[in-house]
Design a protein around this motif. Structure first.
Motif, PDB file in Angstrom:
ATOM      1  N   ASN A 193     -81.760 -39.499  45.795  1.00 48.43           N
ATOM      2  CA  ASN A 193     -82.224 -38.420  44.929  1.00 48.43           C
ATOM      3  C   ASN A 193     -81.259 -37.246  44.959  1.00 48.43           C
ATOM      4  O   ASN A 193     -80.765 -36.855  46.023  1.00 48.43           O
ATOM      5  N   ARG A 253     -86.670 -29.696  41.388  1.00 51.18           N
ATOM      6  CA  ARG A 253     -86.821 -31.025  40.798  1.00 51.18           C
ATOM      7  C   ARG A 253     -85.722 -31.942  41.323  1.00 51.18           C
ATOM      8  O   ARG A 253     -84.714 -31.490  41.884  1.00 51.18           O
ATOM      9  N   THR A 254     -85.873 -33.248  41.159  1.00 45.56           N
ATOM     10  CA  THR A 254     -84.873 -34.220  41.611  1.00 45.56           C
ATOM     11  C   THR A 254     -84.537 -35.191  40.486  1.00 45.56           C
ATOM     12  O   THR A 254     -85.356 -35.450  39.594  1.00 45.56           O
ATOM     13  N   THR A 255     -83.328 -35.699  40.537  1.00 46.28           N
ATOM     14  CA  THR A 255     -82.877 -36.757  39.624  1.00 46.28           C
ATOM     15  C   THR A 255     -82.438 -37.941  40.472  1.00 46.28           C
ATOM     16  O   THR A 255     -81.651 -37.767  41.413  1.00 46.28           O
ATOM     17  N   GLN A 256     -82.945 -39.105  40.174  1.00 45.63           N
ATOM     18  CA  GLN A 256     -82.577 -40.279  40.974  1.00 45.63           C
ATOM     19  C   GLN A 256     -81.207 -40.795  40.562  1.00 45.63           C
ATOM     20  O   GLN A 256     -80.927 -40.976  39.378  1.00 45.63           O
ATOM     21  N   GLN A 314     -75.269 -38.638  33.047  1.00 46.17           N
ATOM     22  CA  GLN A 314     -75.321 -37.292  33.605  1.00 46.17           C
ATOM     23  C   GLN A 314     -76.402 -37.188  34.664  1.00 46.17           C
ATOM     24  O   GLN A 314     -77.257 -38.063  34.791  1.00 46.17           O
ATOM     25  N   ILE A 315     -76.350 -36.076  35.388  1.00 49.35           N
ATOM     26  CA  ILE A 315     -77.323 -35.823  36.446  1.00 49.35           C
ATOM     27  C   ILE A 315     -78.281 -34.712  36.024  1.00 49.35           C
ATOM     28  O   ILE A 315     -79.143 -34.295  36.783  1.00 49.35           O
ATOM     29  N   PHE A 316     -78.118 -34.233  34.772  1.00 54.22           N
ATOM     30  CA  PHE A 316     -78.987 -33.222  34.159  1.00 54.22           C
ATOM     31  C   PHE A 316     -78.965 -31.901  34.922  1.00 54.22           C
ATOM     32  O   PHE A 316     -80.001 -31.392  35.365  1.00 54.22           O
ATOM     33  N   HIS A 355     -82.046 -30.477  42.685  1.00 53.84           N
ATOM     34  CA  HIS A 355     -81.639 -29.331  41.878  1.00 53.84           C
ATOM     35  C   HIS A 355     -82.176 -28.049  42.513  1.00 53.84           C
ATOM     36  O   HIS A 355     -83.192 -28.070  43.230  1.00 53.84           O
ATOM     37  N   SER A 381     -72.424 -37.127  43.032  1.00 51.45           N
ATOM     38  CA  SER A 381     -73.065 -37.610  41.804  1.00 51.45           C
ATOM     39  C   SER A 381     -72.063 -38.241  40.844  1.00 51.45           C
ATOM     40  O   SER A 381     -72.415 -39.125  40.061  1.00 51.45           O
TER      41      SER A 381
END
Length: 382
Positions: free
Chosen positions: A202, A209-212, A102-104, A205, A119
């Motif tokens: 990245n 915040r970021t999700t790699q 998941q990408i949260f 959101h 994603s």
């Protein structure tokens, strides 16, 4: 004397055996592997011709390879204009709560549809898959119904989707061949190639915040000519991969299901692609070049239009294999008028005495219908 003649005759026959050229049939190498797997298939992209088949139609769990259909439906709806990559998608708590890869995503926040699709393609995000499914169809259940309808349209006879993610579910299955067909469709979209070529990026959101994201398909970086693909793994499905690659004029698709470990699935899929590129070739047997000396007269006065093919026709065959084919043209002797790219006839592609396809032939120029003034000029000049 008779003995001498007999000796000469024997020597002559022996020379004939030695020097008469032999006609050898083309034999391609057999594919071998040490990998443990349940099913594998290799097809040529343009024709979907099977080049290797090991339990290609066996119904098996396919894990996140399921997302190929999620991606395809999204791309098709983008193409039709039903949705846009600029759309904002409100993420439900159901979507944000998906387990697995998941990408949260944050619940009750709006995300850009294009970024969500990216994603899925890059990071196999389950939460993004459900968010897009709910946005397109109102619910994941409705979206899955569309997935199965599209599967029937594509004649995927060994496929049944239960969710849009590939998370373990009873009665969810597909086959290596069916998923090769789905990937084949997906590979026709430029947006897919744009996203699938990303190795690391990245994901931003709304909160800041970021999700790699890292591409789950290692071959996208490490296999020459990789066009993209989709990974999948669960305890039930083991390790799965559908991947496409292009070298020269030939594009191939390899699908492997039920492989024992991740490293082996990438090696098996790339070995299959290598086998295809090493043992087969794509031959163009019809193109616009075949129409270079053909024209159609335009009625009224001395004009002719050149011709071109709507598309080329290629046949994949083993290296060194000769193809027994002929072309049957269906063209009018005259036209009253024509527009550039207007269909004016066709050609039947005949292989081994069987018509395998029909390609449209187009006018390469625009010629309006002759007017009375044109006829008067023709008379005056005659």
């Amino acid at each position: 004397m008779k003995k001498k003649l007999m000796v000469v005759s024997i020597i002559f026959l022996m020379l004939m055996i030695v020097f008469v050229p032999k006609t050898e049939s083309v034999v391609k190498a057999e594919f071998t592997t040490d990998a443990n797997y349940k099913s594998a298939v290799l097809i040529e992209k343009n024709s979907s011709k099977l080049l290797f088949d090991s339990n290609a139609h066996e119904r098996l769990p396919i894990a996140s390879v399921t997302k190929l259909m999620t991606i395809l439906l999204t791309l098709e709806k983008l193409e039709s204009g039903e949705i846009s990559i600029e759309d904002n998608v409100l993420v439900s708590s159901n979507a944000s709560g998906m387990g697995g890869s998941q990408i949260f995503l944050d619940a009750n926040q709006e995300y850009n549809l294009g970024e969500l699709l990216k994603s899925i393609i890059v990071a196999s995000a389950n939460d993004s898959s459900v968010a897009i499914a709910e946005y397109i169809s109102g619910s994941e259940k409705n979206f899955v119904r569309e997935m199965n309808e599209r599967a029937r349209e594509l004649s995927l006879n060994d496929t049944n989707y239960v969710n849009c993610t590939g998370l373990p579910a009873p009665d969810a299955y597909s086959s290596a061949y069916d998923q090769a067909i789905v990937l084949n469709k997906v590979l026709n979209y430029d947006l897919y190639h744009e996203y699938s070529s990303i190795w690391m990026e990245n994901f931003a959101h709304p909160s800041g915040r970021t999700t790699q994201m890292t591409n789950t398909n290692k071959l996208s970086r490490f296999y020459e000519g990789c066009l993209g693909g989709k990974t999948g793994s669960t305890n039930q499905a083991k390790y799965c991969l559908a991947v496409g690659a292009k070298r020269g004029d030939m594009s191939l698709i390899s699908v492997v299901l039920g492989v024992d470990n991740s490293k082996s699935r990438f090696k098996l899929a790339s070995d299959l692609l290598n086998y295809g590129f090493d043992n087969f070739t794509s031959k163009t047997i019809f193109s616009s070049a075949d129409l270079a000396n053909k024209t159609i007269e335009i009625k009224g006065f001395d004009r002719k239009t050149g011709l071109k093919a709507e598309c080329d026709y290629n046949i994949v065959c083993a290296l060194g294999e000769e193809i027994n084919y002929s072309l049957n043209y269906n063209l009018p002797s005259k036209l009253i008028s024509c527009m550039e790219d207007q269909v004016v006839g066709n050609v039947e592609i005949i292989v081994d005495g069987v018509v395998v396809d029909t390609i449209n032939i187009l006018a390469s120029e625009t010629h309006p219908e002759a007017s009375i003034l044109d006829y008067l000029r023709q008379i005056a000049n005659s």
